[in-house]
Design an enzyme around this catalytic site. Structure first.
Site, PDB file in Angstrom:
ATOM      1  N   ASP A   1       0.829  -1.199   0.000  1.00  0.00           N
ATOM      2  CA  ASP A   1       0.000   0.000   0.000  1.00  0.00           C
ATOM      3  C   ASP A   1       0.865   1.251   0.000  1.00  0.00           C
ATOM      4  O   ASP A   1       2.050   1.194   0.300  1.00  0.00           O
ATOM      5  CB  ASP A   1      -0.876   0.030   1.257  1.00  0.00           C
ATOM      6  CG  ASP A   1      -1.775  -1.180   1.341  1.00  0.00           C
ATOM      7  OD1 ASP A   1      -2.271  -1.606   0.289  1.00  0.00           O
ATOM      8  OD2 ASP A   1      -1.965  -1.689   2.460  1.00  0.00           O
TER       9      ASP A   1
ATOM     10  N   TYR B   1       6.793  -9.733   6.907  1.00  0.00           N
ATOM     11  CA  TYR B   1       6.645  -8.289   7.068  1.00  0.00           C
ATOM     12  C   TYR B   1       7.221  -7.891   8.418  1.00  0.00           C
ATOM     13  O   TYR B   1       7.178  -8.671   9.368  1.00  0.00           O
ATOM     14  CB  TYR B   1       5.165  -7.883   7.025  1.00  0.00           C
ATOM     15  CG  TYR B   1       4.613  -7.714   5.630  1.00  0.00           C
ATOM     16  CD1 TYR B   1       4.593  -6.467   5.020  1.00  0.00           C
ATOM     17  CD2 TYR B   1       4.119  -8.805   4.922  1.00  0.00           C
ATOM     18  CE1 TYR B   1       4.085  -6.305   3.741  1.00  0.00           C
ATOM     19  CE2 TYR B   1       3.611  -8.648   3.634  1.00  0.00           C
ATOM     20  CZ  TYR B   1       3.598  -7.384   3.049  1.00  0.00           C
ATOM     21  OH  TYR B   1       3.103  -7.234   1.781  1.00  0.00           O
TER      22      TYR B   1
END
Lengths: 260, 260
Positions: free
Chosen positions: B66, B124
């Site tokens: 994003d 992540y």
């Protein structure tokens, strides 16, 4: 933004001048000085002071910084028509400055205190990455990404110390009334973990002076110019300006301002 | 940009698929996926490949990120109608990607290689500053600036490990065809020098899943929600979405992609 002023923090109707130390990430601003239509540090501080105190408040910075240059220790003053505890003021400012400007310290100074006259010296630091390109640091170091001879860098930088005519290494324009002479007190260079640090100390600088000096020293380290050529540009008052680009703003930090 | 293709680097007229690992600073992009009028990572890579090869080249990323999310180790593939040494291609790409996207590695893969099917797991990392506000890191860490109980954080994060229904902790919309079930293999947390690191590993994620998980764990650490409430949102398929905001993009890094 909430207005946190209440009667307990505002003690007396007595004009007071405050001195505020801040740090800011220059890559988020079009420099220090207020400019219409651009986000600048001074403009942002003005906007927040207006939101807190509901009046227009002028501020005086001890220094300016160009677009992209970081402020690690900038200092400015402003007057309020009343007295409040500097620590209370600090808390209020901290509640409003929550992003890229950090309030470090708030003190009270004499009224009509002219901060520029109280600067003993300013220290700038310039960071150069001599290792692999770092895409996360393009706004925080010059991404030079090749070896630099510290010995050559020091030789070139030495030419600039002391009192010199900096017109040819500055953003000054012909006919500019500004005095092009400046005295550089000290330049130091060291390297650690693939980052080169250049420290420059002086009472004052002309526009782009540090970036031109560092650009020229890097040019010499890559044999693009000779020491003699640099000397010529530093002495010859009628000569053309230094012909190569100044170093990028991204590596430059206004690192410390020492006041008298 | 110079076109550095020459006959020595282009060996044969044989279609080849290349696999490129990159790192990028997400704060300079409106996310990974191509979008008209916005600077995105995929768009930027397309633009540079077009400048090099003079044709439109589609790329397939192993993952999306994003707006504001960083790529420390993203990987994508693209096909060329000829064969060239992967190391020569790397040099050419490096000469063109000189700012906020870094070329880490170039390899050759089988033609028609579907990179998404080869993802073994993604890791992540999320960075949280629990110390003093750092105006230089607002795009690189969540500026939380208060203490967080590691014990409580771990308790809340534990609820999300294993296979779960993540619709209520995602950006999925009603009627979205996407499968809301995901299996999180591992979540680890540690703290060092005022920075908290949260590591999340899974084969795949739904949109905003990690940011919702971290938001909820922080909410629990501040007693905004209970573990039972989080559990309810995780199990109740008809329930409303998790009501508090997801954690900011600025602390999130696509840290590693391991391929089969």
């Amino acid at each position: 933004m909430k207005n946190n002023l209440n009667s307990s923090s505002v003690k007396m109707k007595k004009p007071t001048t405050y001195c505020v130390r801040v740090a800011y990430d220059g890559s988020h601003f079009s420099g220090w000085a207020k400019q219409i239509g651009l986000r600048t540090v001074e403009g942002e501080i003005n906007k927040i002071l207006r939101a807190i105190f509901q009046v227009e408040i002028a501020i005086n910075g001890a220094s300016r910084t160009d677009s992209g240059v970081h402020g690690y220790d900038q200092v400015f003053t402003f007057a309020l028509p009343f007295w409040m505890e500097p620590n209370n003021l600090k808390v209020i400012l901290e509640q409003h400055f929550t992003r890229d400007i950090k309030i470090k310290n708030v003190t009270v100074v004499a009224n009509k205190y002219d901060i520029r006259k109280h600067v003993r010296y300013k220290e700038y630091r310039y960071y150069i990455n001599t290792g692999a390109h770092n895409p996360f640091k393009i706004n925080y170091q010059l991404q030079y990404c090749k070896k630099i001879s510290l010995k050559k860098l020091r030789k070139a930088l030495k030419l600039f110390t002391g009192r010199n005519y900096f017109y040819n290494f500055s953003g000054l324009a012909k006919g500019d009334a500004k005095n092009p002479y400046r005295r550089i007190d000290k330049i130091r260079v060291w390297q650690r973990k693939g980052q080169l640090t250049i420290v420059v100390k002086a009472k004052g600088f002309v526009r782009y002076q540090i970036r031109y000096i560092i650009g020229a020293a890097l040019d010499y380290s890559q044999d693009k110019v000779t020491l003699d050529e640099i000397k010529q540009y530093l002495s010859a008052k009628e000569k053309e300006k230094y012909p190569y680009p100044k170093a990028s703003a991204s590596g430059l930090y206004l690192y410390k301002i020492v006041l008298n």
